[in-house]
Design an enzyme around this catalytic site. Sequence first.
Site, PDB file in Angstrom:
ATOM      1  N   SER A 538      39.022  43.629  41.370  1.00 13.86           N
ATOM      2  CA  SER A 538      39.727  44.815  40.840  1.00 13.86           C
ATOM      3  C   SER A 538      41.023  44.783  41.289  1.00 13.86           C
ATOM      4  O   SER A 538      41.842  44.144  41.018  1.00 13.86           O
ATOM      5  CB  SER A 538      38.828  46.128  41.173  1.00 13.86           C
ATOM      6  OG  SER A 538      39.277  47.091  40.332  1.00 13.86           O
ATOM      7  N   ASP A 623      33.716  46.325  30.658  1.00 12.72           N
ATOM      8  CA  ASP A 623      34.313  47.020  32.189  1.00 12.72           C
ATOM      9  C   ASP A 623      35.262  48.163  31.400  1.00 12.72           C
ATOM     10  O   ASP A 623      36.276  47.866  30.811  1.00 12.72           O
ATOM     11  CB  ASP A 623      35.101  46.015  32.793  1.00 12.72           C
ATOM     12  CG  ASP A 623      35.622  46.547  34.050  1.00 12.72           C
ATOM     13  OD1 ASP A 623      35.414  47.640  34.157  1.00 12.72           O
ATOM     14  OD2 ASP A 623      35.856  45.556  35.085  1.00 12.72           O
ATOM     15  N   HIS A 658      32.254  46.826  35.207  1.00 15.11           N
ATOM     16  CA  HIS A 658      33.035  46.523  36.626  1.00 15.11           C
ATOM     17  C   HIS A 658      32.300  45.858  37.520  1.00 15.11           C
ATOM     18  O   HIS A 658      32.892  45.306  38.409  1.00 15.11           O
ATOM     19  CB  HIS A 658      33.818  48.023  36.964  1.00 15.11           C
ATOM     20  CG  HIS A 658      34.702  47.629  37.485  1.00 15.11           C
ATOM     21  ND1 HIS A 658      36.079  47.133  37.458  1.00 15.11           N
ATOM     22  CD2 HIS A 658      34.809  48.157  39.077  1.00 15.11           C
ATOM     23  CE1 HIS A 658      37.047  47.135  38.542  1.00 15.11           C
ATOM     24  NE2 HIS A 658      36.268  47.621  39.188  1.00 15.11           N
TER      25      HIS A 658
END
Length: 686
Positions: A538, A623, A658
Site C-alpha cells: 500500500s 481493491d 486491498h
Amino acid sequence: MSFPNATPSAPIARQAQGSDPYAWLQNRDSDEVLDYLKAENDYQAQQLADQTALRETLFQEIKGRILETDLSLPSPWGPYLYYTRTTEGDEYARHYRCPRPADDSNSIDESQEELLLDPNVLAAGGFFSLGAFSISPDHQRLAYSLDTSGDEVYQLYVKELSSGAVSSLPFEDCDGSMTWANDSNTLFFGELDETHRPHKLYRHRLGDACADLVFNEPDGRFFLHCFRSSSERQLILVLNSKTTSEAWVLDAEHPEQAFVCLAPRSEGHEYFPDHGLLDGVWTWFIRSNQSGINFALYHSPQQASGVPTRDVWQTLVPHDDAVMLEDMSLNARGISLSLREGGLPIIEVRPQGLPAYRVQLPDAAYSLFVQDTLEFESDRIRLRYQSLNRPPQVRQLDLATGDQVVLKETPVLGTFDADAYVSQRLWATAADGTQVPISLVVRRDLVGKATPLYLYGYGAYGESLDPWFSHARLSLLDRGVAFAIAHVRGGGELGEAWYRNGKQEHKHNTFSDFIACAEHLIANGLTSANQLVISGGSAGGLLIGAVLNQRPDLFKAAIAEVPFVDVLNTMLDPDLPLTVTEYDEWGNPQQPEVYERIKSYAPYENVSAQAYPAMLVIAGYNDSRVQYWEAAKWVAKLRTSKTDDNLLLLKTELGAGHGGMSGRYQGLRDVALEYGFIFKVLKLNE
C-alpha cells in the site's frame, strides 16, 4: 513485438497516445484490460512454475507450525463467555458462546455452547470479510456485516439468537459498522459516498422498513465513525480528517434523541472522547492535542445540562514533548494509557486511588497493546504482547497490583525455541543526522554475519510498525535469512513529530531513511546489496517504488503488495475513492508546488532507463483503496524502460481487494509464493 531486454514471453502492454500511455488500463472490466491482467498472471505462473514443489513444501511447513484446531481465549460479558474456535481444514474461525461459569473462570462448557456464526458456510468458497460482529446489550441478537467481493462495501444482517432467524437489512453502500443503542432494538450504521468515504449515519429500528438519517458530513476530508463508550452509557460519533476531528455524543438510553457536539471542529485540533468514572463520578475523558502535538488527557464531569464545553476541560495528564499519548482505555477502577516513548509502546496504568505504574516486559523491542478491557466493572484487563522471536501472548493485568499472568500463548508446533533467534534494536543515521530505528531478528548462530536479509517498511499515516511474530517467517529465518523492519519517518514509532517529518513537504525523509537503514545493514556487515530483499504494501509500496528509482543498485529483489505507485495521477482525480481525504497526507497536486513535489518522487513518473532488481508486484482487482491499475501501469512502464533481464512479475488477485485473498490457508499460499520468489532470486539451495 516484445519489450527491450525483456523475456520474449513477457506480456506486451499497448502504449496509447497522450501524456499517460497506459491510462487505458484504468478501463475496469474491459476485455482488453482483463486479457492483459490474465496474461500477466499466466506469465507469473510460467516464470515460477519450477517452484511448484517448493511452494507446496513451504505451505505445508508453515501450516505445520500452526495449531489448526484451537480455541480463542473466552471473553466474559454478562451471562456468557464469548469465543471463537478454529478447526483443521476450515478457512475461518467459528463464533460461539456458552454460559459464564459460576467461579468466573475462562472454562467453557461445550455441552451448552451456542454457534453464533459460521463464516465457512457464509463464504461458500468465495471471498469473505466479516465487518461488524456486535451482540446486542440484552444478548438476544447478533448484528453482523459481510463483504463478499473485497470492495469493502458491506451487507447488513441481524440474527435472532433464540430462533436462529436471520434478517438482511434493506440498505446499500454500507461501510460495515453496526452500533447498538441500549434498547437492543436500535442500530446505527454508516453509509459510503461515491468516493468510498463513510459520510452518513443512519438510525434503524428493527422491524422498520427504512432508516432515519442522523448525520451527514459533506466535507470530503472527514470520515464518520460511531461507537459505544467504555461505560456503555453513551454513543460517540467521531468525524475526523488527517488533521482535525469533531465528536458528537448521545445518551445510549435515548437513541431517538439528537447527537450533541462536544466541541466544534477547529482546524488542526484533534480530540477523541470516552466516558467513564473518575473518583466515583461519571466523567468525560478527552484525549486532545490542543496543548501539544503528542496529546494530553483532559476530563470534565458529566453535566446534567449537557456536554462539557471545551473551556471547562481540566488537565489530567499534561502534554509531554518526549512521550506520545496514543490512546486510553477506561475501566471503573482505573485508566490505562497507551504511550510511545523512545520508539517503543508503553502501557501506564493509573488505578483509582493508587499510584500510577508502567507495565514491565521481558524484551527490548516488542509489540504491546490493550487487547480487551473486559467489562467496564472489571478489575483486570488483557494485554497482547509479542516480539520478533516471541509468539503472541495474552497477558492478564490486575489493575490495582500490576500483577501479570500469561493466559494464552499462541502455540508454535514442531521444534521451536525462541532463544534460537536473537531480536535486536539497531539505529541507522539518516542523511540529515536523524537516528532511525531498525528492528532485526536473525538465527542466533548467524548473529554478526552477512546473511540474506528481508527488509520491510511502511512509513505513512503515523502508523507504527511494532515488531511482530510470524509463524511463516520462521521459514526464512531457518534458511539463514534475517528479517528487519525499518521504522522510517512518516510512521508513528517516535511520536507525532516523527510522523509529521515524513509527510507532505517532508515525504522525502521516508525514502532517505529507508535507504539509510539499508546502507547501515550493509556497512555493518549484516548483509550485502546482492543479498538484500525489500518489501512494502500500500503506502509502503510507494516507499518501495520510490527507493527502487533512487537506488536500484542497493537491492537484489523487491516485493510490492497493492502498491500506491501511481500517486500523482490518483491524487489529481478527486472522483477516485479516498482521494480528497488523502490531501492532508500527501498534499493537493492541484496546487503547482505540491504537484512538483509529488511528481519528484512518484514511482510511476520516475521510472527510468536503468537496471532494476527482480520484482514481484501484487494487486487486488476489487481493491477500493489502491486501484489495481496502479500496479499494472507501473509494471507496464517498467517493462519498456528497464535495462536488465531480471524477473518482473505482476500477479493480480481477480477476486480480492486491498487485503488480498481471504481465508487463512489461501493467505499461507500467498506467503509461500513470495518466499519462493525470494529463494529463487537469491539462489538459496533447498
